[in-house]
Scaffold this active site. Structure first.
Site, mmCIF file in Angstrom:
data_model
loop_
_atom_site.group_PDB
_atom_site.id
_atom_site.type_symbol
_atom_site.label_atom_id
_atom_site.label_comp_id
_atom_site.label_asym_id
_atom_site.label_seq_id
_atom_site.Cartn_x
_atom_site.Cartn_y
_atom_site.Cartn_z
ATOM 1 N N HIS A 43 -9.200 3.562 -1.560
ATOM 2 C CA HIS A 43 -7.869 3.076 -1.484
ATOM 3 C C HIS A 43 -7.348 2.435 -2.615
ATOM 4 C CE1 HIS A 43 -3.875 1.701 0.032
ATOM 5 N NE2 HIS A 43 -4.319 0.952 0.815
ATOM 6 N N CYS B 100 0.353 2.457 6.149
ATOM 7 C CA CYS B 100 0.691 0.969 6.663
ATOM 8 C C CYS B 100 0.764 -0.090 5.482
ATOM 9 C CB CYS B 100 -0.428 0.381 7.561
ATOM 10 S SG CYS B 100 -2.062 0.381 7.026
ATOM 11 N N CYS C 274 0.695 -1.297 -0.002
ATOM 12 C CA CYS C 274 -0.008 -0.032 0.075
ATOM 13 C C CYS C 274 0.771 1.274 0.177
ATOM 14 C CB CYS C 274 -0.941 0.111 1.300
ATOM 15 S SG CYS C 274 -2.224 -1.167 1.129
#
Length: 394
Positions: free
Chosen positions: A350, A380, A91
């Site tokens: 996201h 994260c 990510c």
């Protein structure tokens, strides 16, 4: 050492990752190409002077498998001599592209560079690059027996450790949508969003599709937990299972891009520096808890820069799950009003590889609007990692 100056930062609207999503009809190469083209046009940079295009993309399979940065640059009709590389740090891929780009400028290897990110989660589903493979191997499986966990279960472990109940997670999720809706309705996102044309329909998408202004505790309170299975319930009997689709980040299609230059190049081009990337850091943490590394990363970058937490005006902590920024906020005792003040991934989505540059884009524009000096963003990452950076305006 050279300073890494941010000249401009843009993003696409966020589209829901589903067959009928606003951006589902756009090939990911074309999605990124449109965003990069808009950045080039807005800054009036001679594209032949760009030293490199660094792109974050997580699921590098199918339509995203062919060094998507290179293909997007060519699709945009830009000069062939400019290279590109595609980066995968889960990510944090887009944020790692930012950090590599800034490092190149600071080291003198780049004068002008674009960091970007893209993910079409409608067209290239998350995890499709794994195809059922054992991605850990026997030694990792043995070290962490009975096994590493899905991110959602890690989010549940975080909620348990920080004593976060379902109401707190849902309140944070509703807050994300409400803040994003307020920013959208006030026009706060207009400067950062570049319209995306959908070739199949010849329509143009101007606004985020993901924001749900009517989100309330009542509207999301009846949703059932997403990650409770018999296996994990037996393994973790202490968990109360609070993580739902509503208090998790949305699967999304999107792209983002940032133009970074040396001070010398900025003067030569007549650009007004908007901010500089002051410092950045990446670290690892417990891969079972997985999503706690932003806490350690934030503490370390503050120690390295000599800054106190109250010297940071704006924080962007990626809302992979509501428990992640809430645990971060609790551990670091940050005023929640400074945290994701225009909403986060729960409302905006996201799009994995695009998130790092999207966070910086939103943070830069929000800091300018509020005349703030310093911002910190952290993401994260699967496997127990995190990237963090500090953005500073003069």
């Amino acid at each position: 050492m050279n300073s890494a100056i941010v000249i401009d930062a843009v993003r696409s609207p966020m589209g829901r990752a589903r067959p009928a999503g606003a951006l589902a009809g756009v090939h990911p190469v074309e999605l990124l190409a449109q965003v990069v083209s808009a950045l080039v046009e807005r800054t009036a940079v001679d594209p032949g002077e760009v030293d490199d295009l660094l792109v974050g993309c997580v699921t590098q399979s199918s339509e995203q498998s062919g060094n998507i940065g290179r293909m997007a640059w060519l699709a945009a009709g830009l000069p062939e001599q400019v290279p590109s590389v595609t980066i995968e740090r889960k990510c944090g891929s887009g944020q790692q592209a930012l950090q590599f780009a800034a490092q190149g400028v600071m080291a003198g290897s780049y004068d002008i560079v674009i960091a970007a990110g893209v993910e079409s989660m409608s067209r290239v589903p998350m995890g499709s690059n794994r195809q059922g493979a054992d991605i850990y191997g026997p030694s990792v499986n043995e070290r962490y027996a009975p096994g590493l966990l899905p991110q959602g279960v890690a989010a549940e472990l975080i909620a348990h450790r920080w004593n976060l109940d379902r109401k707190q997670l849902d309140e944070f999720a509703a807050r994300s949508h409400q803040l994003a809706a307020r920013a959208d309705s006030s026009g706060a996102f207009v400067r950062e969003i570049v319209p995306i044309r959908v070739p199949a329909t010849e329509e143009t998408v101007y606004r985020d599709e993901t924001i749900r202004p009517g989100t309330t505790l009542d509207s999301i309170g009846a949703l059932t937990p997403s990650f409770r299975t018999e296996e994990y319930a037996d393994r973790f009997p202490e968990l109360r299972w609070h993580v739902t689709p509503a208090n998790s980040s949305q699967l999304t299609d999107g792209a983002s891009a940032v133009l970074i230059a040396s001070e010398r190049a900025a003067r030569r081009m007549g650009w007004r520096p908007r901010a500089r990337l002051r410092s950045f850091y990446a670290c690892g943490d417990d891969p079972l808890m997985m999503l706690t590394a932003p806490i350690a990363a934030t503490r370390e970058i503050l120690a390295r820069t000599g800054l106190a937490i109250d010297q940071i005006d704006h924080f962007e902590v990626n809302e992979a799950f509501a428990s992640v920024p809430l645990a971060w906020q609790s551990d670091l005792e940050v005023d929640i009003d400074r945290l994701n003040p225009r909403g986060g991934a729960i409302a905006l989505g996201h799009p994995l590889g695009a998130t790092g540059c999207r966070l910086l884009t939103t943070m830069l524009h929000a800091m300018e609007d509020a005349d703030q000096r310093r911002g910190l963003q952290t993401v994260c990452e699967a496997g127990g990692m995190a990237n963090v950076l500090i953005l500073e305006r003069d």
